[in-house]
Design a protein around this motif. Sequence first.
Motif, short mmCIF file in Angstrom:
data_model
loop_
_atom_site.label_atom_id
_atom_site.label_comp_id
_atom_site.label_asym_id
_atom_site.label_seq_id
_atom_site.Cartn_x
_atom_site.Cartn_y
_atom_site.Cartn_z
N LEU A 36 0.82 -1.22 0.00
CA LEU A 36 0.00 0.00 0.00
C LEU A 36 0.84 1.26 0.00
CD1 LEU A 36 -3.07 -0.56 2.33
CD2 LEU A 36 -3.08 0.23 -0.04
N VAL A 37 1.91 1.29 0.80
CA VAL A 37 2.69 2.53 0.89
C VAL A 37 3.35 2.81 -0.46
CG1 VAL A 37 4.94 1.66 1.70
CG2 VAL A 37 4.13 3.90 2.46
N LYS A 44 -1.66 8.41 2.45
CA LYS A 44 -2.96 7.78 2.20
C LYS A 44 -3.01 6.33 2.67
CE LYS A 44 -4.08 10.37 -1.93
NZ LYS A 44 -4.14 10.13 -3.38
N THR A 45 -1.91 5.81 3.17
CA THR A 45 -1.93 4.46 3.74
C THR A 45 -2.56 4.56 5.13
OG1 THR A 45 0.05 3.80 2.54
CG2 THR A 45 -0.49 2.53 4.50
N THR A 46 -3.60 3.75 5.36
CA THR A 46 -4.29 3.80 6.66
C THR A 46 -4.33 2.41 7.26
OG1 THR A 46 -6.41 3.35 5.60
CG2 THR A 46 -5.83 5.67 5.89
N ILE A 47 -4.54 2.37 8.58
CA ILE A 47 -4.71 1.08 9.26
C ILE A 47 -5.91 0.34 8.65
CG2 ILE A 47 -5.37 0.02 11.46
CD1 ILE A 47 -2.60 0.93 11.80
N GLU A 48 -6.99 1.07 8.35
CA GLU A 48 -8.17 0.46 7.72
C GLU A 48 -7.79 -0.20 6.39
OE1 GLU A 48 -8.07 3.39 9.07
OE2 GLU A 48 -9.70 3.46 10.54
N ILE A 50 -4.85 -1.19 5.35
CA ILE A 50 -3.96 -2.33 5.56
C ILE A 50 -4.79 -3.54 5.99
CG2 ILE A 50 -2.04 -3.25 6.93
CD1 ILE A 50 -1.00 -0.32 7.18
N ALA A 51 -5.71 -3.29 6.93
CA ALA A 51 -6.55 -4.39 7.44
C ALA A 51 -7.38 -5.00 6.31
CB ALA A 51 -7.48 -3.87 8.54
N ALA A 52 -7.98 -4.14 5.49
CA ALA A 52 -8.83 -4.63 4.39
C ALA A 52 -7.99 -5.48 3.43
CB ALA A 52 -9.48 -3.46 3.65
N ARG A 53 -6.82 -4.96 3.04
CA ARG A 53 -6.02 -5.72 2.08
C ARG A 53 -5.48 -7.01 2.69
NH1 ARG A 53 -1.89 -3.41 -2.34
NH2 ARG A 53 -3.80 -2.22 -2.73
N ALA A 54 -5.18 -6.99 3.98
CA ALA A 54 -4.62 -8.19 4.63
C ALA A 54 -5.71 -9.20 4.98
CB ALA A 54 -3.85 -7.80 5.87
N GLY A 55 -6.98 -8.76 4.89
CA GLY A 55 -8.09 -9.65 5.24
C GLY A 55 -8.18 -9.92 6.74
N VAL A 56 -7.83 -8.91 7.54
CA VAL A 56 -7.96 -9.06 9.00
C VAL A 56 -8.79 -7.88 9.52
CG1 VAL A 56 -5.67 -10.15 9.17
CG2 VAL A 56 -5.90 -7.68 9.60
N GLY A 57 -9.21 -7.97 10.76
CA GLY A 57 -9.94 -6.87 11.37
C GLY A 57 -8.97 -5.78 11.83
N LYS A 58 -9.46 -4.52 11.85
CA LYS A 58 -8.65 -3.40 12.34
C LYS A 58 -8.09 -3.69 13.74
CE LYS A 58 -10.52 0.68 12.88
NZ LYS A 58 -11.40 1.87 12.71
#
Lengths: 213, 213
Positions: A36-37, A44-48, A50-58
């Motif tokens: 993402l970075v 514009k890289t956000t925890i949200e 990262i979580a969405a792309r990794a398939g995990v919860g925030k």
Amino acid sequence: MPVQRSAPPAPSKPAPDSTRRSEKSRRAIYDAALSLVVEVGYPKTTIEGIAARAGVGKQTIYRWWSSKADVLMEAFLDLGEQSLREAGPVPYTFPDTGDLAADVKGVLRATVDQLRDPRFEAPSRALAAEGVVNEQLGRELVAKLMQPSLDLYMERLRAAQDAGQVRPDVDPRIALEFFISPLAQRWLQHTGPISYEYTDTLVDYALHGLAPR
Amino acid sequence: MPVQRSAPPAPSKPAPDSTRRSEKSRRAIYDAALSLVVEVGYPKTTIEGIAARAGVGKQTIYRWWSSKADVLMEAFLDLGEQSLREAGPVPYTFPDTGDLAADVKGVLRATVDQLRDPRFEAPSRALAAEGVVNEQLGRELVAKLMQPSLDLYMERLRAAQDAGQVRPDVDPRIALEFFISPLAQRWLQHTGPISYEYTDTLVDYALHGLAPR
């Protein structure tokens, strides 16, 4: 912050399945953060995201890291460790064969290889670029990603001072910049090409100076 | 690209009112470009945004410049010229008093002052950060903003070689990096403080080397 400290804590009696699950999530989070970075930049890289792309919860991310800067820096450290493991069981120390010039040349040649490794280049540039305009992140990058190698350079230069190969009045913290800063500037600012021959020349000029002897 | 070439062309018989209007527009465009790149970053700075903030039509900008990179680099060159004019009628040349160390120390002290000037800092950082991740822009920044000073350093080092103060086998293009790269890295990456004492030390170490003489 050492990588180990904020990696998922090992349960006292690890349940193999949950450890495997954690390790898989951690790797997915690192991969998502690095990609993402590179794609959208640091701001514009956000925890949200990262979580969405990794398939995990925030919450999975917040359980292990306090900020996106933390996730990214550890993802980056992990990438470095992976590449070290692939290179073989080399302990991360600065060589001391007694020949300062040869030792520094060897380390700089390895740095040249790393700067040219496409896996490193894009995320390194994205983080470095943000560090230029974001002083707090810049200082964290120095403390977490650069300081360990700066310390090794200083230690090696002090040993060279003890061996009478570097003048005792030289400040090792400044001296090391002759080895790392020209290479860093060429890489960061595209001011010139990078090669082993170039870094070898830096070492010779730095040790013997530009003035006639 | 020299600044003069893409400034608004002077009509063959200048009408004072239209020249004043052009000059006023040019300045408004420079100010808008520099403030926007600081506020929103390089990628989100657009010709449209610059035109709107400067209160001119987009076509006015396209008449004089071909891209936002061009506008920004000239705005930045103009800022440098303004500050030179304020400093007095100093021609932009590298001093040659015959004492290389003193001359380079003087130039580096002026660079330290400029890097600390808040008018320069934010736009310099915004452009430099984008140059790290955008190789084409990075190379344009080097060619247009840095190369003129690199050439002056090289010329001064060649004169020092002729005078027997620098070894004849030293490559001036690499040697100059000992003067500029450590300072650049401290400034870009926040790796250490910047001071006259620091740059003076760089010059002494670079000329005389780290090894005992």
